[in-house]
Structure formats: structure tokens, C-alpha cells
Write a protein that holds these residues in place. Structure first.
Motif, short mmCIF file in Angstrom:
data_model
loop_
_atom_site.label_atom_id
_atom_site.label_comp_id
_atom_site.label_asym_id
_atom_site.label_seq_id
_atom_site.Cartn_x
_atom_site.Cartn_y
_atom_site.Cartn_z
N GLN A 128 0.83 -1.20 0.00
CA GLN A 128 0.00 0.00 0.00
C GLN A 128 0.86 1.26 0.00
O GLN A 128 0.56 2.22 -0.70
CB GLN A 128 -0.90 0.01 1.25
CG GLN A 128 -1.71 -1.25 1.41
CD GLN A 128 -3.18 -1.00 1.22
OE1 GLN A 128 -3.66 0.09 1.42
NE2 GLN A 128 -3.90 -2.02 0.82
N ARG A 132 0.99 2.76 -6.67
CA ARG A 132 1.15 3.78 -7.69
C ARG A 132 0.12 4.91 -7.55
O ARG A 132 0.44 6.08 -7.65
CB ARG A 132 0.99 3.11 -9.06
CG ARG A 132 1.10 4.02 -10.25
CD ARG A 132 0.62 3.28 -11.49
NE ARG A 132 -0.76 2.83 -11.29
CZ ARG A 132 -1.42 2.06 -12.15
NH1 ARG A 132 -0.84 1.63 -13.24
NH2 ARG A 132 -2.66 1.70 -11.91
N ASP A 133 -1.14 4.53 -7.28
CA ASP A 133 -2.22 5.51 -7.37
C ASP A 133 -2.61 6.16 -6.04
O ASP A 133 -3.19 7.22 -6.03
CB ASP A 133 -3.48 4.85 -7.95
CG ASP A 133 -3.24 4.36 -9.36
OD1 ASP A 133 -2.56 5.08 -10.10
OD2 ASP A 133 -3.71 3.27 -9.70
N TYR A 134 -2.35 5.49 -4.94
CA TYR A 134 -2.84 6.03 -3.67
C TYR A 134 -1.84 5.83 -2.55
O TYR A 134 -2.19 5.90 -1.38
CB TYR A 134 -4.17 5.34 -3.30
CG TYR A 134 -4.09 3.84 -3.30
CD1 TYR A 134 -3.81 3.16 -2.12
CD2 TYR A 134 -4.23 3.11 -4.47
CE1 TYR A 134 -3.69 1.78 -2.11
CE2 TYR A 134 -4.12 1.74 -4.46
CZ TYR A 134 -3.85 1.08 -3.29
OH TYR A 134 -3.72 -0.28 -3.29
N ASN A 150 5.66 4.46 -10.60
CA ASN A 150 5.07 3.12 -10.65
C ASN A 150 6.14 2.14 -10.16
O ASN A 150 6.95 1.65 -10.92
CB ASN A 150 4.65 2.81 -12.09
CG ASN A 150 3.87 1.51 -12.19
OD1 ASN A 150 3.68 0.83 -11.18
ND2 ASN A 150 3.44 1.17 -13.38
N ALA A 153 7.03 -1.22 -11.76
CA ALA A 153 7.27 -1.31 -13.20
C ALA A 153 8.73 -1.40 -13.60
O ALA A 153 9.06 -2.01 -14.60
CB ALA A 153 6.60 -0.14 -13.91
N LYS A 154 9.62 -0.76 -12.84
CA LYS A 154 11.02 -0.72 -13.27
C LYS A 154 11.90 -1.55 -12.36
O LYS A 154 11.54 -1.81 -11.21
CB LYS A 154 11.51 0.74 -13.26
CG LYS A 154 10.74 1.65 -14.20
CD LYS A 154 11.26 1.58 -15.63
CE LYS A 154 10.25 2.08 -16.65
NZ LYS A 154 9.86 3.48 -16.46
N ALA A 239 1.77 -7.35 -8.14
CA ALA A 239 0.34 -7.12 -8.32
C ALA A 239 -0.35 -8.36 -8.86
O ALA A 239 -1.55 -8.56 -8.66
CB ALA A 239 0.12 -5.95 -9.26
N GLY A 240 0.39 -9.23 -9.54
CA GLY A 240 -0.19 -10.45 -10.09
C GLY A 240 -0.46 -11.51 -9.04
O GLY A 240 -0.92 -12.60 -9.37
N ASN A 248 6.04 -7.64 -15.05
CA ASN A 248 5.80 -8.06 -16.43
C ASN A 248 7.08 -8.39 -17.17
O ASN A 248 7.07 -9.12 -18.15
CB ASN A 248 5.06 -6.95 -17.17
CG ASN A 248 3.64 -6.82 -16.68
OD1 ASN A 248 2.95 -7.81 -16.51
ND2 ASN A 248 3.20 -5.60 -16.42
N ARG B 390 1.70 -10.55 -20.11
CA ARG B 390 2.82 -9.77 -19.58
C ARG B 390 3.36 -8.80 -20.62
O ARG B 390 3.80 -7.71 -20.29
CB ARG B 390 3.93 -10.71 -19.10
CG ARG B 390 3.65 -11.30 -17.73
CD ARG B 390 4.88 -11.92 -17.13
NE ARG B 390 5.21 -13.19 -17.73
CZ ARG B 390 4.73 -14.35 -17.31
NH1 ARG B 390 3.90 -14.39 -16.29
NH2 ARG B 390 5.07 -15.47 -17.89
N ARG B 394 3.90 -4.91 -20.18
CA ARG B 394 5.15 -4.15 -20.39
C ARG B 394 4.87 -2.85 -21.13
O ARG B 394 5.51 -1.84 -20.88
CB ARG B 394 6.17 -4.99 -21.15
CG ARG B 394 6.83 -6.07 -20.30
CD ARG B 394 8.08 -6.61 -20.95
NE ARG B 394 7.82 -7.35 -22.19
CZ ARG B 394 7.47 -8.63 -22.24
NH1 ARG B 394 7.34 -9.32 -21.14
NH2 ARG B 394 7.27 -9.23 -23.39
N ASP B 397 3.47 -0.59 -18.59
CA ASP B 397 4.50 -0.17 -17.63
C ASP B 397 5.40 0.91 -18.20
O ASP B 397 6.32 1.38 -17.52
CB ASP B 397 5.37 -1.37 -17.24
CG ASP B 397 4.69 -2.26 -16.21
OD1 ASP B 397 3.67 -1.83 -15.66
OD2 ASP B 397 5.19 -3.37 -15.97
#
Lengths: 301, 419
Positions: A128, A132-134, A150, A153-154, A239-240, A248, B390, B394, B397
Motif C-alpha cells: 500500500q 502507484r495511485d494512492y 510506478n 514497473a522498473k 500485483a499479479g 511483467n 505480460r 510491459r 508499464d
């Protein structure tokens, strides 16, 4: 007669007393290890079982699998990112707690608190915080004009977030071990240093730190083994969920997460078993190297 | 003497658990467990079943989707711990069909006589030739859930029939995403590229594998490519909220109204209600999905062989999936029946949902189910499907991957996964 009974007692009783440990070790330690080795030599589907002997093919595939090296690099990266600050922070906290304090027990118990909190709870809360959003972290960064990050993401942002969970969980535990060791450092050494006019900083690095070397060695080895087996924190951060692969792009998939994916998503138990053994060997190597380093350090002092 | 006493004691101790298991014991109830995931709405039905069968108690174990299916794999592998009746979702069916020897063939209890209850494609999904693996529960007919208020804000028609006309296919959907974003840049049009992609794939008869010989065709099947590039294009333009279904981020996005449309299988309605809460009541509406129909998800009740009471377990599964119970589940929880007699039932067709502005969900989902073309899932679908999801992730992302690069990488990784 009595003599013989006594001799029997002396010989057998100690063995009987340690037997429960060995029995448990065989059932929960040695057997799974050997069975895993056996499974790793087969094409083994989790559901259908043995599909034929493969020899070392699983290991061969593993050593040419880019995802294995990706997971290894992620694991070591997150470990270093967490371990270095964790180590220094724990030393600092221990040094502070080693001084006369009001309500010392309260403080000393308090720093262990993050370690007894369930790792799932830590994962949820940090998930939490870094949302990203909250999330609170992005909120605070926003005050300084930073765009929302995010975190998942990286590569480096996700490693940073996961390392912060590890840091939060283990710093207090390490500090407590250092503290226990510090209290065993002979007081006359400090007195001698004080008479020689050594500064507090100098005393810390020349007396306290060398004095707690066994504790440092223990945390280095235990921390390495824990770090290489990192699983719950990054998996919960994904998140998955339990179907996730550490992002990802697999940017924060650790070795054990990859093992879990192979074994329980793709049902490839043979490959997962081979990965388990490779992980075991890597852990043993790391522990050995650390042990050697620390021993040399102790001798040279 | 002492030895004899001890031996007797051991023998007695060994007998006790056996005695507890023997079914003929007066006053002993048969204990059945049923394992489900998410929301099946079974609680009142189970209470009713126990009332009908005083000699049986039923315990319902509920976990989340992934934990449920992964746990089942371990339970089947070790031969311990599986419930007497276990639900399996359609995506996982091919994987478990391979391990059919771990399940009871329900044909042995006369399940084949029930075949005509279900839509033919639903029955086929749960069977393997003559082997009956599972009895169908719900299905996931596709509709489109959309925010009426956000459509109005963007100057688009908001009435559900007009929205259906506005969005006859996915190309129109992508074009509308452009118009919507131009007017209201602060709100995203879709929840995630993955949802759009999955809905489109579920409308084509074949996707990753050939129906003829189960060979890998994703690299040359235009349906897959079109779906990927359309969904990826929407993602690359930043028109999705990048919130994956079932995640906390998705729940928050629903609550905050961060996106305006989501292709919704019937079972998703209850999730939207739960995430949206009272504050969003009446803001959502339901209409026909672009491309008219499709199915996503839906489950089956199976009976693992390791259970002690296969006959009783089958009876429970049969009762829970019978038309009367499917109808009750739809009227109480909106869980869509997979049996034509039920989804064509006047009471079901006339059903409206007050949360979604009294949308005629019964009629919309039944129409979607009627036009459904079942799609073929390959045996190794689960190994390649996530690679494409995925790849779209990407793009969302913002990892500097173009849609072309993401596609090339997905195809290459899917091929590697099959080796």
C-alpha cells in the motif's frame, strides 16, 4: 548385573536423548534433500509424476536458461541493496541501545517488533505504501514535485521497494544480536581506551566492533542464506499475486519465485527440483566464502 | 501379561479411527468438504442441502483463485488434502484433464444422463471423450460494463442501446477511446489492455493452438495478432488505467472511477458492486459487448479420487449444478447459469440489476450466451497465455517497448515455453 546396566545406561542413554533430533532431521531434512535430488534427474510432472529419467538434462537446461540468471541477478541485487544498510543501521542501533538508557527493556523489545510481525502483513502494508495511485510514498514525493512513481514497473524501483521490506524486517533482529554481543565485551578494555583518551568513535571501531566478530559472522551467514531464499516479500509485492512472475518483465523475480513458478504454475517439478539443488549449492558457497572471510578477519586482528 | 495388555491397547487404538470412518455407524454424519474460490454463492444452498440430507454435513473451503488451483495440484500430487468436491475454472481444465486418473469418472455414477442440461460447449469443456471430469457451474458470458456518467461527461451517448450501437466491434471501441480521451483526458477509457485483449480472444474460435492438431499457431493466427495490436495500441496511447482484474489497484480504480469501460463476464458484476460500494450505485450500466458475444471463465465441480465418499460427493455436485439451484444462484447473486433451460427461463430473462441502473442483465447475458461460439483451448494454453498478458503489461508499464517489440518478444517467449 548392576554394573552392566550402568554401562549400558552410560552408552545408550545419550544416544536415545539425541535420537529425536536425528529422527526429525532425517524425516524433514535429509529425506527431502535426497528425494529432491532424485526428482531433479527426471522429467517429473507435479501431477502425473515420473515421466522418465533425464540424467543431468534439467541442470543443463538451467545453466543455459536466461531467466535463471535474471532471477539470480535480481536476488543478489536485492540482497546487497538490503544487506549493506541493514548491517550498518543495526550496528548503530545496537551501539545506541548499549548505552545507559531509561526504559532500556522497552526499547530493546521494541526493535524486535518488526521481526515478529507476520511477513504477509508487512507485504500488504508496504504494498500500500508503494502503491502507484494512492500510496503514501508517492504522496510524500508529490510534495517535492516528483511525478508518481510506478514502483513495480522498473527494475531499480521495484528492487528498492522490496529491499526496504527486508531492511524493515531484519534490522531490529540483527541489532539485538549485536547488542547481546556488545554487552559481553570486557569493560576494562573501554576503561583502558578512555584512559588513553580515545574518542567514542575510535573506541567503537577499535574495541566494540572487533569484540563482536562472532556475532557479525553469524548475521552475515544467516543473512546471506535468508537473502538468497527471498520469496514472500517480492511475491506479495507483485500485483499479479501468487500467479505473478515478479513484474511483467520479471524485473523483481527472485530465484525462489522462479522455482515456484516452474513447480507450481507449470507443474515442472523436475526442473524446480534441479533449481532447488543449485540454490542449495549457491547458498553453501556463499556461506563458506563468508565464513572464510570472517575467520581471516578474526585471525588477523 | 503386561505385554498382552500393551498389545491390546495398541490394537484398540488402531481400531478407533477405523470405527469413526465406517459409514454404517448410527448417529455418525458423513462429512463432505467442497473447495471453491472467489464467490460461488453456495452458503445458503449448502444449508438447504444439509436440511434435505440430515445424515450429511458439508463444509465449504473458500480461497482465492491462484491459491485454490495451485493447492489442488499439490493435493493431487501428494494424494492428500483435496476436498471431496473441488471446483476447477475453465482455464485450468486442460491442465487437470491431463491428470484425469486422479479424478473420479462421473460417468460411473450416471452423469452422462445429465448431458442435455448444459449448453453443448459447456458439457464438452468438462469432459474428455467418454470421461466426465466435471459438472458445469456458471459461465462467463461477456457484456460491456460502462460508466454512464463518464460517457455523458465526454459527450458520448450514454443510453445502453445507443452505446451498443456506438460500439458494434472492437475497432469502433478503439476509435471511441480516442474520442473519449480527447474530451476527458483525466479518465482512462479501459481498465487494462489485458481485459480488452482477453475479451477479443474469447470471441474467436481458435487462439494460441489449432483446433485440428493442437499445434501452436499464435504467431500466424490473425485473431491473436489483431487482438494484441488493438489492445496494445490502446495501452501505448495511455488510454488504459493499467489496473489488472482481481488486484487491489483495480478495486481502487473502480472506487475512484478511474476508467469508463470494462468488458465484463457475468461473474464480474458482483466484483464491481463490491469494489464500487454504495457511492457508485447507479453510475454503472451494462450493455452488449463489442463483437456481440463471448465467454470468459466459468467453472466445473469435480470429484478427486482420493476422497472417502465419492458417491456422496457426486450427489452433492449434481444437486448444486442442477437447474433449480442454478436459477436460485442467478436470482440471488447474479451467477450466470450454463444451462439453456435456466438462462432462457422467463424469470431469469426478466431479471434486472438495480446497482447497474436496472440494466436487464438477464436478457443481455442470455443473448450473449446464445450467440456464443465456443473457443478451443490447447493443452498447453496455460504455458503460453501469460506471456502475451505480460507483454501487454510491459507496454502499460512504459518500458520503452513498442507494440511490435512486445509482440515479437511474446511470440518468442511462448515458443520457448513450449520447448
Amino acid at each position: 548385573m548392576q554394573h552392566r546396566l550402568a554401562r549400558f545406561d552410560r552408552k545408550v542413554t545419550p544416544l536415545l536423548l539425541v535420537a529425536p533430533f536425528f529422527a526429525l532431521f532425517v524425516v524433514f531434512g535429509a529425506f527431502p534433500l535426497l528425494y529432491t535430488a532424485w526428482v531433479s534427474l527426471h522429467d517429473w510432472n507435479l501431477l502425473e509424476g515420473d515421466q522418465g529419467h533425464l540424467g543431468l538434462a534439467n541442470y543443463g537446461d538451467l545453466l543455459t536458461d536466461p531467466r535463471f540468471y535474471n532471477a539470480l541477478a535480481n536476488t543478489v541485487g536485492i540482497f546487497l541493496l538490503a544487506a549493506v544498510p541493514e548491517f550498518l543501521l543495526a550496528l548503530g542501533i545496537a551501539a545506541l541501545l548499549d548505552r545507559p538508557l531509561r526504559a532500556a527493556t522497552w526499547w530493546r523489545t521494541g526493535i524486535l517488533l518488526p521481526n515478529v510481525v507476520s511477513v504477509v502483513a508487512i507485504g500488504l502494508v508496504f504494498g500500500q505504501l508503494f502503491s502507484r495511485d494512492y500510496g503514501v510514498v508517492n504522496e510524500v514525493l508529490g510534495w517535492f514535485g516528483v511525478e508518481p512513481v510506478n514502483w513495480q514497473a522498473k527494475t531499480w524501483t521495484s528492487h528498492f521497494a522490496v529491499a526496504s521490506m527486508v531492511l524493515w524486517r531484519w534490522t531490529g533482529y540483527n541489532a539485538l544480536i549485536y547488542l547481546a554481543a556488545m554487552q559481553a565485551v570486557p569493560g576494562d578494555l573501554y576503561e583502558a581506551a578512555a584512559l588513553d583518551g580515545a574518542s567514542r568513535w575510535r573506541t567503537f571501531w577499535s574495541i566494540t566492533v572487533p569484540g563482536i566478530r562472532p556475532a557479525l559472522a553469524f548475521t552475515a551467514i544467516a543473512g546471506t542464506v535468508n537473502g538468497l531464499q527471498l520469496f514472500a516479500e517480492p511475491q506479495l509485492f507483485d500485483a499479479g499475486g501468487s500467479g505473478g512472475t515478479g513484474g511483467n518483465d520479471r524485473q523483481f523475480q527472485t530465484l525462489v519465485m522462479y522455482l515456484y513458478e516452474k513447480g507450481f504454475t507449470h507443474f515442472d517439478a523436475g526442473y524446480a527440483a534441479a533449481l532447488t539443488w543449485v540454490l542449495f549449492v549457491i547458498s553453501a558457497l556463499f556461506a563458506l566464502v563468508n565464513y572464510r572471510l570472517v575467520r581471516r578477519f578474526v585471525r588477523s586482528a | 501379561m503386561r505385554q498382552i495388555v500393551r498389545r491390546t491397547a495398541i490394537a484398540v487404538a488402531a481400531l478407533i479411527p477405523l470405527a469413526a470412518c465406517s459409514p454404517g455407524d448410527a448417529g455418525e454424519k458423513t462429512k463432505l468438504t467442497i473447495a471453491t474460490f472467489g464467490e460461488f454463492g453456495y452458503a445458503p444452498l449448502i444449508a438447504e442441502y444439509e436440511k434435505l440430507h440430515p445424515d450429511i454435513t458439508v463444509q465449504n473451503r473458500v480461497t482465492d483463485f491462484d491459491t485454490h488451483h495451485k493447492g489442488l495440484a499439490t493435493q493431487l500430487a501428494t494424494g492428500h488434502g483435496a476436498a471431496d468436491v473441488v471446483a476447477i475454472e475453465e482455464q485450468y481444465i486442460p491442465q487437470y484433464r491431463k491428470a484425469a486418473d486422479k479424478f473420479v469418472d462421473l460417468a460411473g455414477y450416471g452423469a452422462r444422463d445429465l448431458e442435455r442440461q448444459w449448453a453443448p460447449w459447456k458439457w464438452a469443456q468438462g469432459t474428455n471423450g467418454a470421461f466426465v471430469l466435471g459438472l458445469g457451474t456458471d459461465m462467463g458470458s461477456l457484456a460491456l460494463c460502462y460508466r454512464r456518467d463518464l460517457f455523458q461527461d465526454a459527450g458520448l451517448p450514454a443510453d445502453r442501446d445507443e452505446v451498443a450501437k456506438l460500439l458494434p466491434d472492437w475497432a469502433a471501441y478503439a476509435a471511441t477511446a480516442e474520442r473519449f480521451t480527447a474530451k476527458t483526458p483525466g479518465v482512462k477509457f479501459a481498465d487494462s489492455a489485458g481485459t480488452v485483449y482477453t475479451a477479443m480472444l474469447n470471441q474467436s474460435p481458435e487462439n494460441y493452438f489449432s483446433q485440428r492438431d493442437d499445434s501452436f499457431i499464435a504467431d500466424r493466427n490473425p485473431s491473436v495478432r489483431n487482438a494484441f495490436f488493438l489492445a496494445g495500441g490502446i495501452a501505448a496511447k495511455g488510454q488504459t488505467a493499467a489496473a489488472t482484474t482481481f488486484t487491489q489497484a483495480w478495486n481502487v480504480a473502480i472506487k475512484q472511477g478511474s476508467f469508463a469501460t470494462v468488458a465484463c463476464p457475468a461473474w464480474m458484476l458482483s466484483q464491481i458492486k463490491e469494489a464500487g460500494g454504495d457511492a457508485n450505485r447507479g453510475k454503472w450500466d451494462v450493455t452488449t459487448v463489442p463483437g456481440k458475444s463471448g465467454n470468459q471463465g466459468g467453472s466445473f465441480l469435480t470429484v478427486p479420487k482420493q476422497g472417502q465418499h465419492p458417491k456422496e460427493a457426486y450427489e452433492l455436485a449434481r444437486w448444486l449444478t442442477a437447474p433449480e439451484q442454478q436459477k436460485k444462484l442467478f436470482l440471488s447473486d447474479g451467477i450466470l447459469p450454463s444451462e439453456p433451460a435456466v438462462y432462457e427461463d422467463p424469470e431469469v430473462v426478466a431479471h434486472t440489476d438495480p446497482y447497474f441502473g436496472d440494466a436487464p442483465t438477464g436478457r443481455i447475458f442470455a443473448a450473449s450466451a446464445d450467440q456464443l461460439r465456443p473457443n478451443y483451448r490447447g493443452l498447453r494454453d496455460a504455458d503460453v497465455r501469460p506471456e502475451f498478458g505480460r507483454a501487454l503489461g510491459r507496454i502499460e508499464d512504459k518500458t520503452d517497448q513498442s507494440v511490435d517489440q512486445a509482440w515479437a518478444e511474446a511470440v518468442q517467449q511462448a515458443q520457448a515455453a513450449l520447448k
